[in-house]
Design an enzyme around this catalytic site. Structure first.
Site, PDB file in Angstrom:
ATOM      1  N   GLY A   8      -3.778  11.111 -12.810  1.00 55.87           N
ATOM      2  CA  GLY A   8      -4.024  12.137 -11.814  1.00 55.87           C
ATOM      3  C   GLY A   8      -5.488  12.507 -11.687  1.00 55.87           C
ATOM      4  O   GLY A   8      -5.910  13.045 -10.667  1.00 55.87           O
TER       5      GLY A   8
ATOM      6  N   ILE B 295      -0.800   3.884  -7.828  1.00 51.73           N
ATOM      7  CA  ILE B 295       0.282   4.166  -6.878  1.00 51.73           C
ATOM      8  C   ILE B 295      -0.236   5.189  -5.865  1.00 51.73           C
ATOM      9  O   ILE B 295      -0.312   4.925  -4.687  1.00 51.73           O
ATOM     10  CB  ILE B 295       1.552   4.662  -7.594  1.00 51.73           C
ATOM     11  CG1 ILE B 295       2.037   3.595  -8.606  1.00 51.73           C
ATOM     12  CG2 ILE B 295       2.653   4.933  -6.563  1.00 51.73           C
ATOM     13  CD1 ILE B 295       3.269   3.988  -9.393  1.00 51.73           C
ATOM     14  N   THR B 296      -0.631   6.365  -6.367  1.00 50.17           N
ATOM     15  CA  THR B 296      -1.185   7.361  -5.443  1.00 50.17           C
ATOM     16  C   THR B 296      -2.668   7.615  -5.697  1.00 50.17           C
ATOM     17  O   THR B 296      -3.263   8.455  -5.049  1.00 50.17           O
ATOM     18  CB  THR B 296      -0.416   8.700  -5.545  1.00 50.17           C
ATOM     19  OG1 THR B 296      -0.560   9.200  -6.878  1.00 50.17           O
ATOM     20  CG2 THR B 296       1.057   8.531  -5.236  1.00 50.17           C
ATOM     21  N   SER B 297      -3.270   6.931  -6.667  1.00 50.21           N
ATOM     22  CA  SER B 297      -4.681   7.150  -7.001  1.00 50.21           C
ATOM     23  C   SER B 297      -5.551   6.025  -6.423  1.00 50.21           C
ATOM     24  O   SER B 297      -5.027   5.052  -5.894  1.00 50.21           O
ATOM     25  CB  SER B 297      -4.838   7.208  -8.520  1.00 50.21           C
ATOM     26  OG  SER B 297      -4.691   5.917  -9.069  1.00 50.21           O
TER      27      SER B 297
ATOM     28  N   ASP C 122       9.122  12.874  -9.213  1.00 52.46           N
ATOM     29  CA  ASP C 122       8.922  12.025 -10.379  1.00 52.46           C
ATOM     30  C   ASP C 122       9.743  12.531 -11.562  1.00 52.46           C
ATOM     31  O   ASP C 122       9.221  12.907 -12.595  1.00 52.46           O
ATOM     32  CB  ASP C 122       7.425  12.009 -10.729  1.00 52.46           C
ATOM     33  CG  ASP C 122       7.095  11.001 -11.820  1.00 52.46           C
ATOM     34  OD1 ASP C 122       7.973  10.204 -12.182  1.00 52.46           O
ATOM     35  OD2 ASP C 122       5.952  11.023 -12.314  1.00 52.46           O
TER      36      ASP C 122
END
Lengths: 513, 513
Positions: free
Chosen positions: B169, B198-200, B257
């Site tokens: 994160g 994935i989201t970074s 998640d």
């Protein structure tokens, strides 16, 4: 990124593109993300699938309506860009976290469901969130309104409209086939739309279809109702609440039904009902087991009705055995035709029909409604009205019970013991009838020779299974073997069943829409 | 019912058949129901899709592995029968109703997920049920074990194995690239598998891939670890916990998640870790906002570790700004290479690396682990070890930071006001770096010129955005416009931001695996 269009002829309702994995990575999108396609000023949004080989790099496979939305042909160059998910996804996440949704948020979700802008994963998340967290009444009301608003509406010239709905679950319930003609023959408007069977052996639409077409379009329904005051059609042929179809697609495989209230009431709203009587079959083997449970859901229907401007009354009815003696589309249609013609027979069916019809009469200020309904039934008026409706829907008004074909393969099941019928296993009867081919084989089903409290001698016929195919009859009898469909015992025999170790109790899932 | 086979070349992991709607009705099956296909004694189960025209009556379209399972070719006659859903569906429904599952039930679900026997709707229902109802520790433990048991296992000849994981994160976190060589050069085994972003803007696998291949197969990983004591590979190339991929497919679009604990720990179990240090970045903009939250999840990791036979220690680390000055795969790889070569620079990175390495040393009974780690780093041993690992994985051991290409399109962003940097918007930095092309464009990213507490003069460069394509650089700058990436203010300026009416606060979804 510019890609070469390859239209695919897959059938799907959601606009979808298939990207090569290299292009997907280049765009920074994953499966179930969304992309915007554009050619000049024309734009369309589609869900992403990713393939390794099926689609080559530089190509984009399209289907599910994308090609129509922006008129794309094989080989066209189209600009593909990642785009953000619809706002309704934020609302779905909010519900998933247990928060209460506002009416505009619910409206947004329903509009995107109907517009096929949400993936299966997203719709499932919404439905399971409703199942997990429930809804407060303002949400139920907003959902019902949104579901009705996104569908088609029946606009009748007459003002006051009556309707009836059953929560279902009890086999052989041909109530609507008698109630609609009784009410319509009394000058009251009742545009009855019904479902086909989902988990049962016959829905009202399946039964009526043995006599006349039920897949009418909205204008045709309007014509029938304007002429006869009533109709008996399949609701699925007209998109009264199309969001419901998308929800059912999720609810059915999961055997959950969190949308019962909005599902029923959105359709009543869409047909313009002012007064509705709701039948809540109650007992073991149906959805609501006790009168207390029936009262709880009944009160919610009444409250929701108030918010939607519909006067609702509910009746908890005995649901521990089938109504009448027949189960399965053709057998039930025959029985209903016989009872409405004679004005007598099947006392439980007649009692239920007249009680519910009486509630509808009561809405109009008519006293002793139940007696009045019985009179109308006995007078032959209801029979004539049913035949008028059948004719207007495109069937033969002269149809007789024996004109409706039933399966030629049949087998009687006899009792091995004497005694009395103490209980009926509704779920087992449904399983057997479905194994025999119902509802898709209209002639398949069960004729009961005994019902609750019947005296049984050893060797007496308990029931007869009908099927259109020998192998389905065998399958039904195979199914029947493992199940206790009726409990026959002498008085004071206290042991109902030996309880086997470890076997799981399977709940029968009732879904009627 | 016998149908004629039509193999379809669609790519799908789930065995699927497409039936014509007439045949589907004849079989009494609906979309997402299951059918059994059989030819002689060979059988396969497949999920049902229904088409009106794409598949003709009498035909059955098959894909997703059905054709291989029973060797079907175009035109073959296959028997198609309805069949019941797998037992695991009953367990999913049970969890959906809020019940606690037993270990065999969880095992059944995971096996069916891995075997592709569950539809998207069913997997979504399971994941959202976990999200809604949570799991008790025995369920988490059973799920972790089942996820590890259904995957591949790294079996090393050495006994004691160490590992490290970050919840992620925080942008620019290149900790593993330094920590693994430090530990491995001390004779301790650390087979580190990492995720891609994935989201970074970059996962460790994306960073390391700038220096050497990371898509190693299990036997290759084993070889690297046996030789060097360590590795830096992509976990996704080896199916350590294949169920996780299916769960991520649902979690990612829904931004939930619920499987964090089993996802992490099943993989540690699969690589045979005995001791694990878990880094929990803490602060605004990352998953866990406060130390209390970090402690809560940390305690769960420790407890779960005990059940799985893994000793776990957790550290809550400062997560309110990126680690070091670089964000994006190539920029981060350059920075990590520079620091490990020099043994100095980027004090926050070095502090974090040495602290976490110290915890791993502590497991082995080594005191003053943090100091020892710093010594190893400064001595050049870690640098040599990294190069050995790079070489064994197939890269150039002589690689220098400047050998790693970064995007040639760059733009500096300057401060309009003087003051001090009071806060950094982690989420905004991530958005900008992704808009610039990271992680798929390895050369895209951000170089920070200022960090928290830096003094800023009007016109000072705050950061520089890099991209491989001009249009992506523009997109990144466009994204940056609407966001406050750094809060520069004079002391005692108390108003952080004007709060706009009605704009919704969007939570950034952290997903690192």
């Amino acid at each position: 990124m510019f890609l070469k269009v390859r239209p695919l002829e897959f059938e799907a309702r959601k606009p979808t593109v298939i990207l090569n994995s290299v292009d997907a990575e280049g765009l920074g999108v994953k499966a179930l993300d969304r992309v915007e396609l554009s050619v000049g000023k024309k734009k369309a949004v589609a869900l992403v699938s990713v393939a390794e080989h099926f689609i080559e790099q530089g190509e984009v496979g399209i289907y599910g309506g994308v090609e129509e939305e922006i008129e794309l042909r094989m080989g066209d160059r189209v600009r593909v860009r990642p785009c953000t998910p619809p706002e309704s996804l934020a609302a779905i996440r909010k519900k998933l976290s247990g928060n209460v949704l506002k009416a505009p948020e619910i409206k947004g979700i329903v509009e995107d469901v109907v517009g096929n802008r949400l993936s299966d994963v997203e719709v499932t998340a919404f439905v399971t969130a409703l199942y997990n967290h429930g809804m407060i009444m303002s949400e139920v009301s907003a959902l019902s309104s949104a579901m009705a608003a996104t569908g088609m509406k029946l606009r009748l010239s007459r003002k006051t409209t009556y309707d009836k709905h059953s929560i279902g679950g009890v086999a052989g319930d041909k109530t609507s086939m008698l109630l609609v003609p009784i009410i319509a023959s009394s000058g009251m408007v009742i545009p009855k739309t019904s479902s086909r069977a989902i988990t049962s052996p016959a829905g009202t639409a399946d039964r009526v279809e043995c006599m006349c077409p039920v897949n009418l379009e909205l204008e045709e329904i309007k014509g029938v109702v304007e002429k006869t005051n009533g109709c008996l059609v399949w609701g699925g042929a007209v998109d009264l609440a199309p969001a419901d179809d998308a929800f059912i697609k999720v609810e059915y495989p999961l055997s959950i039904d969190p949308l019962l209230l909005p599902s029923v009431m959105s359709k009543k709203k869409a047909v313009g009902a002012d007064y509705v009587v709701i039948d809540i079959p109650t007992g073991r083997g149906v959805k609501f087991k006790t009168i207390a449970e029936a009262q709880e859901i009944g009160r919610k229907f009444i409250e929701l009705g108030k918010k939607l401007g519909i006067v609702v009354e509910c009746a908890s009815t005995f649901g521990e055995q089938p109504i009448g003696h027949s189960i399965g589309p053709a057998l039930e249609a025959r029985e209903a035709l016989g009872v409405i013609k004679a004005g007598r027979g099947q006392p439980d069916l007649i009692n239920k029909v007249c009680h519910l019809a009486g509630v509808l009469y009561g809405f109009k200020g008519i006293r002793n409604g139940e007696e009045r309904a019985l009179k109308v039934l006995r007078s032959g008026k209801a029979d004539r009205k049913l035949r008028q409706i059948v004719a207007e829907q495109g069937g033969d008004p002269g149809i007789r019970p024996q004109d409706i074909p039933v399966g030629s393969h049949a087998c009687q099941v006899k009792s091995k013991v004497p005694g009395r019928v103490w209980w009926m296993n509704n779920r087992a009867l449904i399983q057997v009838a479905r194994a025999a081919g119902a509802p898709s084989d209209k002639g398949a089903g069960i004729m009961l020779h005994k019902k609750l409290n019947s005296q049984v001698k050893r060797g007496d016929v308990l029931l007869e299974v009908f099927s259109e195919h020998a192998y389905k009859l065998n399958r039904a009898l195979e199914t029947l073997k493992g199940l206790n469909v009726m409990g026959v015992a002498r008085e004071h025999e206290m042991v109902l069943a030996e309880i086997p170790e470890e076997e799981e109790h399977r709940q029968y899932f009732v879904m009627e829409r």
